[in-house]
Design a protein around this motif. Structure first.
Motif, PDB file in Angstrom:
ATOM      1  N   LEU A  55       0.915  -1.062   0.052  1.00 51.05           N
ATOM      2  CA  LEU A  55      -0.014   0.064  -0.008  1.00 51.05           C
ATOM      3  C   LEU A  55       0.758   1.442   0.055  1.00 51.05           C
ATOM      4  O   LEU A  55       0.272   2.176  -0.734  1.00 51.05           O
ATOM      5  N   LEU A  56       1.819   1.267   0.809  1.00 51.17           N
ATOM      6  CA  LEU A  56       2.741   2.558   0.974  1.00 51.17           C
ATOM      7  C   LEU A  56       4.074   2.756   0.245  1.00 51.17           C
ATOM      8  O   LEU A  56       4.819   3.414   0.129  1.00 51.17           O
ATOM      9  N   GLY A  57       4.386   1.233  -0.267  1.00 53.35           N
ATOM     10  CA  GLY A  57       5.741   1.141  -0.866  1.00 53.35           C
ATOM     11  C   GLY A  57       6.748   1.186   0.163  1.00 53.35           C
ATOM     12  O   GLY A  57       6.554   0.921   1.439  1.00 53.35           O
ATOM     13  N   GLY A  58       8.026   1.635  -0.087  1.00 56.12           N
ATOM     14  CA  GLY A  58       9.304   1.506   0.867  1.00 56.12           C
ATOM     15  C   GLY A  58       9.974   0.132   0.775  1.00 56.12           C
ATOM     16  O   GLY A  58       9.762  -0.664   0.015  1.00 56.12           O
ATOM     17  N   ASP A  59      10.792  -0.072   2.034  1.00 59.28           N
ATOM     18  CA  ASP A  59      11.329  -1.140   2.170  1.00 59.28           C
ATOM     19  C   ASP A  59      10.949  -2.277   3.413  1.00 59.28           C
ATOM     20  O   ASP A  59      10.193  -1.608   4.372  1.00 59.28           O
ATOM     21  N   LEU A  60      10.934  -3.563   3.138  1.00 61.07           N
ATOM     22  CA  LEU A  60      11.025  -4.335   4.383  1.00 61.07           C
ATOM     23  C   LEU A  60      12.268  -4.217   5.377  1.00 61.07           C
ATOM     24  O   LEU A  60      13.335  -4.297   4.711  1.00 61.07           O
ATOM     25  N   ARG A  63      10.230   0.637   6.364  1.00 58.75           N
ATOM     26  CA  ARG A  63      10.800   1.787   6.133  1.00 58.75           C
ATOM     27  C   ARG A  63      10.179   2.477   4.813  1.00 58.75           C
ATOM     28  O   ARG A  63      10.369   1.902   3.803  1.00 58.75           O
ATOM     29  N   LEU A  64       9.293   3.628   5.076  1.00 56.99           N
ATOM     30  CA  LEU A  64       8.443   4.249   4.036  1.00 56.99           C
ATOM     31  C   LEU A  64       9.389   4.957   3.108  1.00 56.99           C
ATOM     32  O   LEU A  64      10.787   4.993   3.452  1.00 56.99           O
ATOM     33  N   PRO A  65       8.802   5.034   2.035  1.00 55.14           N
ATOM     34  CA  PRO A  65       9.732   6.116   0.706  1.00 55.14           C
ATOM     35  C   PRO A  65      10.310   7.502   1.338  1.00 55.14           C
ATOM     36  O   PRO A  65      11.479   7.698   0.889  1.00 55.14           O
ATOM     37  N   ASP A  66       9.720   7.910   2.263  1.00 53.77           N
ATOM     38  CA  ASP A  66      10.419   8.942   3.070  1.00 53.77           C
ATOM     39  C   ASP A  66      11.539   8.649   3.908  1.00 53.77           C
ATOM     40  O   ASP A  66      11.924   9.863   4.505  1.00 53.77           O
ATOM     41  N   GLY A  67      11.704   7.835   4.160  1.00 50.44           N
ATOM     42  CA  GLY A  67      12.724   7.216   5.049  1.00 50.44           C
ATOM     43  C   GLY A  67      12.374   6.839   6.629  1.00 50.44           C
ATOM     44  O   GLY A  67      12.904   6.289   7.338  1.00 50.44           O
ATOM     45  N   THR A  68      10.950   7.222   6.947  1.00 52.74           N
ATOM     46  CA  THR A  68      10.515   6.826   8.204  1.00 52.74           C
ATOM     47  C   THR A  68      10.188   5.667   8.314  1.00 52.74           C
ATOM     48  O   THR A  68       9.832   4.803   7.522  1.00 52.74           O
TER      49      THR A  68
END
Length: 129
Positions: free
Chosen positions: A48-53, A72-77
Protein backbone atom coordinates in the motif's frame (compact mmCIF):
# COMPACT_ATOMS: atom_id res chain seq x y z
CA UNK A 1 -4.42 9.96 0.53
CA UNK A 2 -3.55 6.82 2.45
CA UNK A 3 -1.53 7.46 5.61
CA UNK A 4 -0.09 5.55 8.53
CA UNK A 5 -2.79 7.03 10.78
CA UNK A 6 -5.56 5.78 8.51
CA UNK A 7 -3.98 2.37 8.00
CA UNK A 8 -3.23 1.57 11.66
CA UNK A 9 -6.84 0.92 12.82
CA UNK A 10 -7.66 -0.97 9.63
CA UNK A 11 -4.79 -3.37 10.23
CA UNK A 12 -5.73 -3.87 13.87
CA UNK A 13 -9.32 -4.65 12.88
CA UNK A 14 -8.12 -7.12 10.23
CA UNK A 15 -5.78 -9.12 12.48
CA UNK A 16 -6.84 -12.44 13.89
CA UNK A 17 -5.41 -15.86 14.62
CA UNK A 18 -6.01 -16.68 10.96
CA UNK A 19 -3.65 -13.90 9.75
CA UNK A 20 -0.70 -14.49 12.07
CA UNK A 21 2.34 -16.66 11.50
CA UNK A 22 1.31 -20.24 12.33
CA UNK A 23 4.52 -20.68 14.34
CA UNK A 24 3.30 -18.02 16.79
CA UNK A 25 -0.43 -18.78 16.65
CA UNK A 26 -0.44 -20.28 20.16
CA UNK A 27 0.75 -16.92 21.52
CA UNK A 28 -1.89 -14.86 19.70
CA UNK A 29 -4.64 -13.45 21.94
CA UNK A 30 -7.42 -10.91 21.44
CA UNK A 31 -5.76 -8.68 24.05
CA UNK A 32 -2.51 -8.80 22.03
CA UNK A 33 -3.76 -8.80 18.41
CA UNK A 34 -0.38 -7.73 16.97
CA UNK A 35 1.31 -10.93 18.17
CA UNK A 36 2.91 -12.84 15.27
CA UNK A 37 1.43 -10.44 12.69
CA UNK A 38 4.66 -8.68 11.69
CA UNK A 39 5.50 -10.51 8.46
CA UNK A 40 2.07 -10.39 6.88
CA UNK A 41 1.51 -6.83 8.07
CA UNK A 42 4.84 -5.54 6.72
CA UNK A 43 4.05 -7.04 3.31
CA UNK A 44 0.57 -5.47 3.16
CA UNK A 45 1.97 -2.11 4.26
CA UNK A 46 4.60 -2.31 1.53
CA UNK A 47 1.87 -3.15 -0.99
CA UNK A 48 0.00 0.00 0.00
CA UNK A 49 2.69 2.52 0.94
CA UNK A 50 5.80 1.22 -0.82
CA UNK A 51 9.24 1.47 0.74
CA UNK A 52 11.43 -1.27 2.19
CA UNK A 53 10.92 -4.27 4.41
CA UNK A 54 13.18 -4.24 7.45
CA UNK A 55 14.19 -7.48 9.16
CA UNK A 56 15.48 -7.58 12.71
CA UNK A 57 15.72 -10.16 15.46
CA UNK A 58 13.79 -10.55 18.69
CA UNK A 59 16.04 -11.50 21.58
CA UNK A 60 14.91 -12.99 24.86
CA UNK A 61 17.47 -13.18 27.66
CA UNK A 62 20.15 -12.11 25.18
CA UNK A 63 19.50 -14.91 22.68
CA UNK A 64 17.70 -14.79 19.35
CA UNK A 65 14.16 -16.14 19.68
CA UNK A 66 12.65 -15.22 16.29
CA UNK A 67 12.65 -12.64 13.47
CA UNK A 68 10.69 -9.41 13.31
CA UNK A 69 9.63 -7.35 10.27
CA UNK A 70 8.62 -3.72 9.93
CA UNK A 71 8.67 -1.04 7.21
CA UNK A 72 10.76 1.88 6.06
CA UNK A 73 8.51 4.18 4.05
CA UNK A 74 9.70 5.94 0.86
CA UNK A 75 10.38 9.14 2.87
CA UNK A 76 12.76 7.21 5.17
CA UNK A 77 10.39 7.00 8.15
CA UNK A 78 10.39 3.63 9.87
CA UNK A 79 7.02 2.36 11.03
CA UNK A 80 6.31 -0.79 12.99
CA UNK A 81 2.60 -1.52 13.21
CA UNK A 82 3.20 -4.57 15.43
CA UNK A 83 5.73 -3.20 17.93
CA UNK A 84 3.22 -3.37 20.79
CA UNK A 85 3.17 -7.18 20.61
CA UNK A 86 6.34 -7.55 22.68
CA UNK A 87 6.39 -8.27 26.36
CA UNK A 88 9.01 -7.51 28.95
CA UNK A 89 12.27 -9.23 28.17
CA UNK A 90 11.60 -9.30 24.40
CA UNK A 91 13.92 -6.88 22.63
CA UNK A 92 14.16 -6.14 18.90
CA UNK A 93 17.75 -5.76 17.75
CA UNK A 94 19.37 -4.95 14.46
CA UNK A 95 17.43 -4.31 11.32
CA UNK A 96 18.43 -4.41 7.69
CA UNK A 97 16.61 -4.07 4.40
CA UNK A 98 15.18 -7.39 3.26
CA UNK A 99 14.66 -7.79 -0.48
CA UNK A 100 11.16 -8.95 -1.38
CA UNK A 101 11.11 -11.52 -4.18
CA UNK A 102 8.46 -11.03 -6.88
CA UNK A 103 5.11 -12.70 -6.44
CA UNK A 104 3.31 -13.81 -3.30
CA UNK A 105 5.30 -14.89 -0.24
CA UNK A 106 6.27 -18.51 0.08
CA UNK A 107 5.77 -18.53 3.85
CA UNK A 108 2.44 -17.51 5.33
CA UNK A 109 0.92 -16.97 1.89
CA UNK A 110 -2.65 -17.74 2.98
CA UNK A 111 -2.32 -15.46 6.02
CA UNK A 112 -0.91 -12.64 3.89
CA UNK A 113 -3.63 -12.95 1.26
CA UNK A 114 -6.36 -12.96 3.90
CA UNK A 115 -4.96 -9.91 5.70
CA UNK A 116 -4.45 -8.10 2.39
CA UNK A 117 -8.02 -8.83 1.32
CA UNK A 118 -9.47 -7.57 4.61
CA UNK A 119 -7.47 -4.34 4.53
CA UNK A 120 -8.15 -3.68 0.84
CA UNK A 121 -11.87 -4.34 1.41
CA UNK A 122 -11.87 -1.90 4.33
CA UNK A 123 -10.20 0.71 2.12
CA UNK A 124 -12.55 0.15 -0.83
CA UNK A 125 -15.29 2.59 0.28
CA UNK A 126 -12.74 5.41 0.71
CA UNK A 127 -10.89 4.77 -2.54
CA UNK A 128 -12.03 6.58 -5.67
CA UNK A 129 -13.56 4.37 -8.36
Amino acid sequence: MLSVELLRPLLRAAWGPDTCDPVGREQWRPDNPARSQCGTTALVVQDLLGGDLILGEVHVDGAKAWNHYWNRLPDGTEVDFTSDQFGSGEVVVGGHVQHRPPGPPRRCREQYELLRQRVFNALAPSRPA
